[in-house]
Write an enzyme that holds these catalytic residues in place. Structure first.
Site, short mmCIF file in Angstrom:
data_model
loop_
_atom_site.label_atom_id
_atom_site.label_comp_id
_atom_site.label_asym_id
_atom_site.label_seq_id
_atom_site.Cartn_x
_atom_site.Cartn_y
_atom_site.Cartn_z
N GLN A 126 34.10 43.95 41.23
CA GLN A 126 34.91 43.53 42.38
C GLN A 126 35.79 44.68 42.85
O GLN A 126 36.71 45.08 42.12
CB GLN A 126 35.78 42.35 41.96
CG GLN A 126 36.71 41.84 43.06
CD GLN A 126 37.64 40.74 42.56
OE1 GLN A 126 37.98 40.70 41.37
NE2 GLN A 126 38.06 39.86 43.44
N GLY A 127 35.58 45.16 44.06
CA GLY A 127 36.38 46.25 44.61
C GLY A 127 37.35 45.75 45.66
O GLY A 127 37.14 45.95 46.87
N TYR A 128 38.40 45.06 45.22
CA TYR A 128 39.45 44.61 46.13
C TYR A 128 40.67 45.54 46.02
O TYR A 128 41.06 46.18 46.97
CB TYR A 128 39.90 43.18 45.76
CG TYR A 128 39.09 42.04 46.34
CD1 TYR A 128 37.78 42.21 46.76
CD2 TYR A 128 39.65 40.77 46.45
CE1 TYR A 128 37.06 41.14 47.27
CE2 TYR A 128 38.93 39.69 46.96
CZ TYR A 128 37.64 39.88 47.37
OH TYR A 128 36.94 38.82 47.87
N SER A 129 41.28 45.58 44.80
CA SER A 129 42.58 46.25 44.64
C SER A 129 42.49 47.76 44.81
O SER A 129 41.47 48.37 44.47
CB SER A 129 43.15 45.96 43.26
OG SER A 129 43.18 44.58 43.02
N GLU A 244 37.78 32.08 42.38
CA GLU A 244 38.24 32.82 41.20
C GLU A 244 39.36 32.05 40.49
O GLU A 244 39.40 32.00 39.28
CB GLU A 244 38.74 34.20 41.65
CG GLU A 244 39.15 35.12 40.51
CD GLU A 244 39.68 36.47 40.98
OE1 GLU A 244 39.68 36.73 42.20
OE2 GLU A 244 40.09 37.26 40.12
N SER A 383 48.80 37.65 40.90
CA SER A 383 49.79 37.51 39.82
C SER A 383 50.43 36.12 39.85
O SER A 383 50.41 35.43 40.87
CB SER A 383 50.88 38.58 39.97
OG SER A 383 51.75 38.23 41.01
N ASN A 384 51.02 35.73 38.70
CA ASN A 384 51.62 34.39 38.64
C ASN A 384 52.81 34.25 39.59
O ASN A 384 53.08 33.14 40.08
CB ASN A 384 52.01 34.07 37.19
CG ASN A 384 50.78 33.70 36.36
OD1 ASN A 384 49.65 34.00 36.76
ND2 ASN A 384 50.98 33.06 35.24
N GLU A 385 53.49 35.35 39.87
CA GLU A 385 54.59 35.27 40.85
C GLU A 385 54.02 34.92 42.23
O GLU A 385 54.59 34.08 42.95
CB GLU A 385 55.35 36.60 40.93
CG GLU A 385 56.19 36.95 39.72
CD GLU A 385 55.37 37.50 38.55
OE1 GLU A 385 54.20 37.92 38.78
OE2 GLU A 385 55.87 37.54 37.41
C1 LIG Z 1 43.16 43.82 33.52
C2 LIG Z 1 43.07 43.74 35.02
C3 LIG Z 1 41.84 43.58 35.61
C4 LIG Z 1 41.72 43.58 37.00
N1 LIG Z 1 40.48 43.51 37.56
C5 LIG Z 1 40.34 43.66 38.90
C6 LIG Z 1 39.05 43.76 39.48
O1 LIG Z 1 38.02 43.69 38.80
N2 LIG Z 1 38.97 43.98 40.81
C7 LIG Z 1 40.08 44.06 41.61
O2 LIG Z 1 39.92 44.23 42.80
N3 LIG Z 1 41.32 43.97 41.08
C8 LIG Z 1 41.47 43.78 39.75
N4 LIG Z 1 42.73 43.71 39.19
C9 LIG Z 1 43.88 43.93 40.05
C10 LIG Z 1 44.78 42.72 40.21
O3 LIG Z 1 44.23 41.81 41.11
C11 LIG Z 1 46.15 43.26 40.67
O4 LIG Z 1 46.69 43.99 39.58
C12 LIG Z 1 47.09 42.15 41.08
O5 LIG Z 1 46.69 41.57 42.28
C13 LIG Z 1 48.55 42.69 41.23
O6 LIG Z 1 48.58 43.79 42.08
P1 LIG Z 1 49.28 45.16 41.63
O7 LIG Z 1 48.78 45.53 40.28
O8 LIG Z 1 49.11 46.13 42.74
O9 LIG Z 1 50.80 44.81 41.45
P2 LIG Z 1 51.91 44.67 42.65
O10 LIG Z 1 51.33 43.90 43.80
O11 LIG Z 1 52.45 46.02 42.94
O12 LIG Z 1 52.99 43.79 41.93
C14 LIG Z 1 53.92 44.31 40.99
C15 LIG Z 1 54.83 43.17 40.55
O13 LIG Z 1 55.57 42.64 41.67
C16 LIG Z 1 55.32 41.24 41.83
N5 LIG Z 1 55.24 40.91 43.26
C17 LIG Z 1 54.53 41.59 44.21
N6 LIG Z 1 54.68 40.99 45.41
C18 LIG Z 1 55.48 39.92 45.22
C19 LIG Z 1 55.98 38.89 46.08
N7 LIG Z 1 55.68 38.86 47.39
N8 LIG Z 1 56.77 37.94 45.54
C20 LIG Z 1 57.08 37.94 44.20
N9 LIG Z 1 56.64 38.90 43.34
C21 LIG Z 1 55.84 39.86 43.83
C22 LIG Z 1 53.99 40.99 41.13
O14 LIG Z 1 53.86 39.66 40.69
C23 LIG Z 1 54.07 41.97 39.97
O15 LIG Z 1 54.80 41.40 38.92
C24 LIG Z 1 42.89 43.69 37.81
C25 LIG Z 1 44.13 43.80 37.20
C26 LIG Z 1 44.24 43.83 35.82
C27 LIG Z 1 45.61 44.00 35.20
#
Ligand SMILES: Cc1cc2nc3c(=O)[nH]c(=O)nc-3n(C[C@H](O)[C@H](O)[C@H](O)COP(=O)(O)OP(=O)(O)OC[C@H]3O[C@@H](n4cnc5c(N)ncnc54)[C@H](O)[C@@H]3O)c2cc1C
Length: 398
Positions: A126-129, A244, A383-385
């Site tokens: 999955q290439g989203y992030s 998902e 994320s759970n937030e």
């Molecule tokens: C082990 C692992 C596997 C993954 N696998 C994939 C994958 O296969 N493909 C893919 O595309 N992605 C994948 N991800 C990415 C995952 O979807 C992102 O890490 C996730 O969406 C959070 O984005 P971020 O890491 O950029 O954190 P950020 O968005 O930068 O968030 C950082 C912190 O701020 C909080 N935060 C951010 N915005 C808000 C808000 N508006 N209100 C309250 N709190 C907020 C978040 O909850 C978090 O605690 C994976 C991540 C992990 C850790």
């Protein structure tokens, strides 16, 4: 609402139980139950066993090679597989891009990709992030520029789970910078063997190689690999994310983990009596067990509504939050159960040896690794937030 299974459902459960008992390879089940490292062939072996039985995609419509089973039958299959120690089917093909392709894809995409997903011929990722685009996914920057019959893709994805095994990646790419940022996003299917694709490992704090960076440098992607319409990728992405999240509660696996926790806490430890005899520890186990029972009933309520034709909505966020909190609580209690043998980061912990010397009881080695690894579950899949934000807006109306 009646939570008891009908006679027909009970007969089906027995059929599934017998099949799984007779076909689940013992060595793979042991690895899953004892939290040892799974290899690509372990996942593929189990998925092929399910495929040959015709059970690999019970949620897909019959016309696309699935079974069209109702939610209760699917739940029974998942329960029985998890209890026996089966690995979960890899979600990227079967639960994510598969439903997107059969719902929004072209006739060619359906004909070409769906059978290969079912037979595990193609492994998807999955290439989203992207760096800086996780929770705020719509800010993604990977660009796809149309050039005749191709798109030329440049950019970087990150956290790409198991991309090192993947044949294909489904990607959100930016095809326009005009208007709202969501409107310039498209959904592309990219062959990982294309020139210009580079996968770089990210080693997580448990020492494992599970996630990666994926780089695209002038990668040529045929236009026929665009799903649906250009600029409508955000709609398909949201459709996929709702699938998902319902999948993420993981109740069946947590029930297996709870049973394993009780098993290892029942063993004698170096400092004396088994921890399960300690009332304070038992209280903690009981609390998680009650939470898990409540979650299971919530899942069954959502499934019952789904069987009645109601698509899962923001309830999926509740399942995600509670499911992942329980998964983490179980890893914490397992660490407590093995006490001093819950060693942190050891590259050799899956085999339970440190510089050739045996460390603690057999089951203790992988537990610290799993504890660290499972910090991820409250982050990925949204994320759970962010899930709490969804609940406050969609359910509480805040
Ligand atoms: C082990 C692992 C596997 C993954 N696998 C994939 C994958 O296969 N493909 C893919 O595309 N992605 C994948 N991800 C990415 C995952 O979807 C992102 O890490 C996730 O969406 C959070 O984005 P971020 O890491 O950029 O954190 P950020 O968005 O930068 O968030 C950082 C912190 O701020 C909080 N935060 C951010 N915005 C808000 C808000 N508006 N209100 C309250 N709190 C907020 C978040 O909850 C978090 O605690 C994976 C991540 C992990 C850790």
């Amino acid at each position: 609402m009646d939570f008891n299974y009908t006679a027909e459902q009970l007969a089906f459960r027995d059929e599934v139980r017998t099949f799984v008992r007779d076909h689940m390879p013992h060595e793979i089940a042991r690895k899953v139950i004892e939290h040892k490292e799974l290899l690509k062939e372990d996942w593929v072996t189990w998925q092929r066993i399910l495929f040959e039985k015709g059970w690999v995609a019970p949620h897909w419509p019959v016309e696309h090679g699935g079974l069209g089973w109702d939610a209760v039958r699917r739940h029974i299959l998942e329960e029985e597989c998890a209890a026996a120690g089966a690995p979960r089917t890899i979600a990227f093909g079967l639960h994510m891009v598969g439903p997107v392709i059969y719902t929004f894809g072209s006739a060619w995409q359906k004909q070409h990709y769906l059978p290969r997903i079912l037979s595990s011929e193609d492994w998807w990722c999955q290439g989203y992030s992207e760096p800086g685009s996780g929770s705020d996914l719509a800010s993604l920057k990977t660009r796809a520029v149309r050039d005749g019959d191709h798109y030329i893709v440049n950019g970087q994805k990150t956290w790409t789970t198991l991309a090192q095994h993947a044949d294909m990646i489904f990607c959100l790419v930016r095809t326009s910078s005009e208007g709202k940022k969501q409107e310039g996003i498209s959904f592309l299917l990219i062959d990982m063997k294309s020139p210009g694709v580079t996968v770089r490992p990210i080693i997580t704090l448990d020492g494992a190689h599970e996630v990666n960076e994926v780089w695209f440098e002038d990668v040529k992607v045929p236009v026929e690999n665009l799903v649906g319409e250009e600029g409508r990728g955000w709609t398909y992405a949201k459709f996929l994310l709702s699938h998902e999240r319902t999948n993420i509660a993981g109740v069946s696996a947590s029930k297996r983990e709870l049973a394993y926790l009780k098993e290892i806490a029942g063993k004698e430890i170096a400092s004396g009596r088994p921890l399960i005899e300690n009332p304070r520890f038992r209280d903690k186990v009981a609390r998680v067990e009650i939470e898990l029972m409540a979650l299971e009933i919530t899942v069954l309520r959502v499934l019952a509504a789904e069987s009645a034709g109601k698509a899962p909505g923001p309830e999926a966020s509740i399942l995600k939050i509670k499911g992942t909190e329980i998964q983490q609580a179980l890893t914490e209690l397992m660490m407590e159960a093995v006490g001093p043998y819950a060693l942190p980061y050891l590259p050799a912990q899956w085999s339970n040896h440190w510089l050739g010397e045996r460390v603690g009881p057999d089951h203790a080695g992988p537990l610290a690794s799993r504890y660290f690894n499972y910090r991820k579950v409250t982050i990925y899949g949204g994320s759970n937030e962010i899930q709490r934000n969804i609940i406050s807006q969609a359910i509480l109306g805040l």
